[in-house]
Design a protein around this motif. Sequence first.
Motif, short mmCIF file in Angstrom:
data_model
loop_
_atom_site.label_atom_id
_atom_site.label_comp_id
_atom_site.label_asym_id
_atom_site.label_seq_id
_atom_site.Cartn_x
_atom_site.Cartn_y
_atom_site.Cartn_z
N LEU A 18 0.82 -1.20 0.00
CA LEU A 18 0.00 0.00 0.00
C LEU A 18 0.86 1.26 0.00
O LEU A 18 0.56 2.23 -0.71
N ALA A 19 1.95 1.27 0.78
CA ALA A 19 2.80 2.45 0.86
C ALA A 19 3.52 2.70 -0.46
O ALA A 19 3.76 3.85 -0.84
N SER A 20 3.86 1.64 -1.19
CA SER A 20 4.53 1.82 -2.48
C SER A 20 3.61 2.49 -3.50
O SER A 20 4.08 3.13 -4.45
N GLY A 21 2.30 2.35 -3.32
CA GLY A 21 1.34 3.02 -4.19
C GLY A 21 0.84 4.34 -3.65
O GLY A 21 -0.01 4.98 -4.25
N GLY A 22 1.36 4.74 -2.48
CA GLY A 22 0.95 6.00 -1.87
C GLY A 22 -0.42 5.94 -1.22
O GLY A 22 -1.07 6.98 -1.07
N HIS A 23 -0.87 4.74 -0.80
CA HIS A 23 -2.20 4.59 -0.20
C HIS A 23 -2.10 4.51 1.32
O HIS A 23 -1.22 3.83 1.86
N LEU A 24 -3.01 5.17 2.00
CA LEU A 24 -3.09 5.10 3.45
C LEU A 24 -3.85 3.86 3.87
O LEU A 24 -4.70 3.35 3.14
N SER A 25 -3.57 3.38 5.08
CA SER A 25 -4.24 2.17 5.55
C SER A 25 -4.33 2.17 7.07
O SER A 25 -3.54 2.81 7.76
N GLN A 26 -5.31 1.43 7.57
CA GLN A 26 -5.52 1.27 9.00
C GLN A 26 -5.92 -0.17 9.27
O GLN A 26 -6.86 -0.68 8.66
N PHE A 27 -5.20 -0.83 10.15
CA PHE A 27 -5.51 -2.21 10.51
C PHE A 27 -6.37 -2.23 11.78
O PHE A 27 -6.10 -1.49 12.73
#
Length: 404
Positions: A78-87
């Motif tokens: 996700l970080a390589s595509g510039g996307h934020l995430s929450q687990f």
Amino acid sequence: NAAKQVYDRIRDNVNKFNTYYRLGQKPYKMVEAGDKEKHWGAVEKCMSGENKPNLFVIDFNNSRGGNDVAYPVVKQMLASGGHLSQFVNFSTYRHDNPRDMKKSNTILQGVARQILQKAGVRLWYVTIPRSLPTPAVFVGVDVFHAPRKYDPKTKERKAKASCAAIIVQVVRGNSAQGSSSARDQAQKVEMFSKTYRREAGKEYDLGDALKDTLSTAMRELKTDPKSCVVWRDGIGESEFANAAQEEMRGIRAGLSGNGAVAGAGGGTAVPISYIVCQKRIDTSFLARGVPNEPDGKFGAPSGTLIKGIQGLQYNTFYIMGRAPPYSTPKPVRYVVLDQDKQLSKVDMSSLTWDLCHDYPNWAGPIKVPSVCQMAHKLAELGGNMPDCGESIDAKKLKNKIHFL
């Protein structure tokens, strides 16, 4: 279904803050995944197609134990595509079938705050000394040292490459007492972060990394700084005369904007202060004068500042960050290795303590300034990724605290 119900609760908690960032009424897409390879395989398949640029991934997982092998792999994708995430870990608490709805709501309210902060919303901020020239640049630096792992081919324990993280944050003014537009600006994060892979034994070689990060950050954040304060964690006294001096040269070169050391060609140099944070020390401070208690029973309270213990070469001060009453709290020693005369009127101990309250993931003081703790979190995240964080898209993730 159950996942949609939990999403609705998180969405309502996020949107009630009425910030410029909101979650949609319905999820953009829902993907079912299994454990381990099935987990990151499903994420990879979903993200391989075309997606919205403002996509935020909320990952509901059920991993048990403290070491989720899928977490760093999915984070890297996700970080390589510039996307934020929450687990959101359902093995910690079953939000789809909670035994205590109040406890579940408390946890999901924390998740909502973290989502907003990752998206670049500042839910709180601190005042800074008026004597500090603005716009000011705050820099945090830390290195994650990966533990040694057994290599079945060589039958030896080998050190994995470490990960250095650099956080650059811009503060444009004392917005708490400014105009409404200044207060609105204070609600948005201005930050650039970057990680660097460092081979074992070369963790201190960060001069070029700091130069590259700061020069890029000045362009991306479109700022002409008037001052810069650096908090450097993880450097020992043996490197004060070598690695620290190299890093300061890199910082000055990065701030100059043209790669040369600021002021060397007759230009105006950005005044800097370079402060080393030392947490692993043997010094302790105990309280005295507590009513009905013997002296030394409790540690010094949170916020205690000690300036009377000085080194031979550098200005030194100690701050008690968090101080639980029934433990042996340790202070942090701050060593000011360099401070330009233009910043002589700035009380660095007060600024340091103020920024200990500015960490976005904790409503209260922490042991070190927020930029330093954020560098620690980013270095730890990158260090646990298979590629040591090299694939993180720093430019797409500017003004985002994606590593919380």
